[in-house]
Design a protein around this motif. Structure first.
Motif, mmCIF file in Angstrom:
data_model
loop_
_atom_site.group_PDB
_atom_site.id
_atom_site.type_symbol
_atom_site.label_atom_id
_atom_site.label_comp_id
_atom_site.label_asym_id
_atom_site.label_seq_id
_atom_site.Cartn_x
_atom_site.Cartn_y
_atom_site.Cartn_z
ATOM 1 N N GLN A 1 0.891 -1.167 0.000
ATOM 2 C CA GLN A 1 0.000 0.000 0.000
ATOM 3 C C GLN A 1 0.924 1.211 0.000
ATOM 4 O OE1 GLN A 1 -3.347 -0.235 0.023
ATOM 5 N NE2 GLN A 1 -3.204 -2.475 0.126
ATOM 6 N N MET A 2 0.742 2.098 -0.952
ATOM 7 C CA MET A 2 1.680 3.220 -1.029
ATOM 8 C C MET A 2 1.489 4.200 0.132
ATOM 9 S SD MET A 2 1.787 3.656 -5.082
ATOM 10 C CE MET A 2 3.071 4.877 -5.051
ATOM 11 N N SER A 3 2.605 4.773 0.567
ATOM 12 C CA SER A 3 2.566 5.646 1.738
ATOM 13 C C SER A 3 2.571 7.117 1.322
ATOM 14 C CB SER A 3 3.786 5.347 2.624
ATOM 15 O OG SER A 3 4.065 6.436 3.458
ATOM 16 N N LYS A 4 1.504 7.804 1.727
ATOM 17 C CA LYS A 4 1.407 9.241 1.445
ATOM 18 C C LYS A 4 2.458 9.987 2.266
ATOM 19 C CE LYS A 4 -2.370 12.405 0.727
ATOM 20 N NZ LYS A 4 -3.753 12.732 0.915
ATOM 21 N N LYS A 5 2.618 9.501 3.496
ATOM 22 C CA LYS A 5 3.551 10.143 4.432
ATOM 23 C C LYS A 5 4.977 10.180 3.881
ATOM 24 C CE LYS A 5 5.145 8.797 8.613
ATOM 25 N NZ LYS A 5 5.222 7.476 9.167
ATOM 26 N N LEU A 6 5.348 9.148 3.121
ATOM 27 C CA LEU A 6 6.708 9.100 2.572
ATOM 28 C C LEU A 6 6.777 9.714 1.175
ATOM 29 C CD1 LEU A 6 8.037 5.595 3.734
ATOM 30 C CD2 LEU A 6 8.574 7.855 4.644
ATOM 31 N N GLY A 7 5.710 10.390 0.773
ATOM 32 C CA GLY A 7 5.727 11.079 -0.523
ATOM 33 C C GLY A 7 5.806 10.112 -1.696
ATOM 34 N N GLN A 8 5.135 8.971 -1.570
ATOM 35 C CA GLN A 8 5.248 7.958 -2.627
ATOM 36 C C GLN A 8 4.267 8.209 -3.777
ATOM 37 O OE1 GLN A 8 5.076 4.190 -0.525
ATOM 38 N NE2 GLN A 8 7.204 4.388 0.136
ATOM 39 N N ASN A 9 4.778 8.724 -4.867
ATOM 40 C CA ASN A 9 4.045 8.865 -6.118
ATOM 41 C C ASN A 9 4.974 8.300 -7.172
ATOM 42 O OD1 ASN A 9 3.385 11.590 -4.424
ATOM 43 N ND2 ASN A 9 1.579 10.835 -5.458
ATOM 44 N N PHE A 10 4.640 7.125 -7.694
ATOM 45 C CA PHE A 10 5.576 6.443 -8.585
ATOM 46 C C PHE A 10 5.310 6.811 -10.037
ATOM 47 C CE2 PHE A 10 6.024 2.757 -5.296
ATOM 48 C CZ PHE A 10 6.771 3.589 -4.484
ATOM 49 N N LEU A 11 6.383 6.989 -10.769
ATOM 50 C CA LEU A 11 6.276 7.346 -12.197
ATOM 51 C C LEU A 11 5.741 6.164 -12.998
ATOM 52 C CD1 LEU A 11 9.535 9.344 -12.916
ATOM 53 C CD2 LEU A 11 7.217 10.032 -13.549
ATOM 54 N N ILE A 12 4.846 6.460 -13.927
ATOM 55 C CA ILE A 12 4.335 5.375 -14.780
ATOM 56 C C ILE A 12 4.431 5.764 -16.261
ATOM 57 C CG2 ILE A 12 2.792 4.237 -13.115
ATOM 58 C CD1 ILE A 12 0.514 6.023 -14.362
ATOM 59 N N ASP A 13 5.303 6.723 -16.565
ATOM 60 C CA ASP A 13 5.416 7.183 -17.943
ATOM 61 C C ASP A 13 6.882 7.071 -18.381
ATOM 62 O OD1 ASP A 13 5.673 8.645 -20.278
ATOM 63 O OD2 ASP A 13 4.201 10.160 -19.681
ATOM 64 N N GLU A 14 7.132 6.136 -19.295
ATOM 65 C CA GLU A 14 8.542 5.914 -19.668
ATOM 66 C C GLU A 14 9.155 7.100 -20.396
ATOM 67 O OE1 GLU A 14 9.173 2.557 -22.394
ATOM 68 O OE2 GLU A 14 6.998 2.429 -22.570
#
Ligand code: SAM
Length: 283
Positions: free
Chosen positions: A22-35
């Protein structure tokens, strides 16, 4: 072994699901999905094969993969322990990547990176963008270039010129150490989850010498901080918050040939330096 590209929505979702993350908002997790964005960042970093790159927050290895494919020797520091085992799998085919489990604000970077010169390339956790960038610059690590994804609004503040509302202590500090340039903007849908703000990739080329000569760097930054602490106040009033006698401030402003009725946001780096250097002479 051919590695699947991680920077895709379905691949990223599959990885997260298989590791039950589960991604963590607190750790600023926004993962790139655009190559294309990953390629754009790698291009902006202008990597030569074999050169060392420090990546901050590799997440599941999306940008790390692009850097490794470009031939960089990557040292990637990730705080989230759950992602360490994910990275061991997603980057298993790359022997030019070393993952360090730790907090970038606490690890001994010089020791971990152990290279005479290196670049920093990262999609930064936005909650600590400024401490990370300023920490790297103030430590005077042998970094020649930083290419980072940050909030667009913060990038605009970093490159701002005197006179505008974006110009502030951060602009002065970043421009003192580097030549910053916004490379391109990145929309929220390039990440999962989509952040609430627009992003931008900024390239900061570290100067051989700071942009202006100051006799005492700490005093220079105290002047800058005081000048912007109350943006509506004139220099005559704002600089009093430094705890220096009004008379001395007046003398220093006169010597630097700067009108005390001006506001901090109108001053160039050279003018801030002139005030700090004049104050130094008078102390
Ligand atoms: N690089 C990946 C990408 O582009 O998809 C992930 C970027 S995500 C915006 C930020 C990453 O920084 C997350 O993986 C998060 O866990 C990590 N992180 C957050 N705080 C950190 C810290 N203090 N030290 C190191 N990594 C941190």
């Amino acid at each position: 072994m051919i590695q699947p590209t991680i920077a895709k929505r379905d691949v990223t979702k599959h990885i997260l699901k298989s590791f039950n993350i589960q991604m963590s908002k607190k750790l600023g997790q926004n993962f790139l999905i655009d190559e294309n964005i990953v390629d754009g960042i790698v291009r902006a970093a202008n990597i030569s094969p074999g050169e060392t790159v420090l990546e901050i927050g590799p997440g599941i290895g999306t940008l790390t993969q692009g850097l490794a494919e470009a031939g960089a020797k990557v040292v990637a520091v990730e705080l989230d322990s759950r992602l360490i085992e994910v990275l061991a799998k997603t980057l298993a085919g790359y022997d030019n990547v070393r993952i360090v489990h730790g907090d970038i604000l606490k690890v001994n970077i010089a020791e971990e990176v152990a290279a005479p010169r290196f670049k920093v390339v990262a999609n930064l956790p936005y909650y600590i963008t400024t401490p990370i960038i300023m920490g790297l610059l103030e430590q005077r690590l042998p970094v020649d270039t930083l290419v980072t994804m940050i909030q667009k609004e913060v990038a605009e503040r970093m490159v701002a010129s005197p006179g505008g509302k974006e110009y502030g202590a951060l602009s002065v500090a970043v421009q003192y150490f580097t030549e910053p340039q916004i490379m391109f903007a990145v929309p929220p849908h390039s990440f999962i989850p989509a952040p609430a703000v627009d992003s931008a990739v900024i390239r900061c080329v570290v100067r051989d010498q700071p942009a202006v000569a100051v006799g005492d760097e700490r005093l220079f930054f105290r002047v800058v901080k005081a000048a912007f602490s109350q943006r509506r106040k004139t220099l005559n009033n704002a600089l009093k918050t430094m705890g220096i006698a009004s008379e001395r401030i007046q003398q220093a402003l006169a010597e630097a040939q700067i009108d005390g009725g001006r506001r901090g946001e109108t001053l160039s780096l050279g003018e801030f330096a002139a005030i700090a250097n004049a104050l130094l002479k008078k102390s």
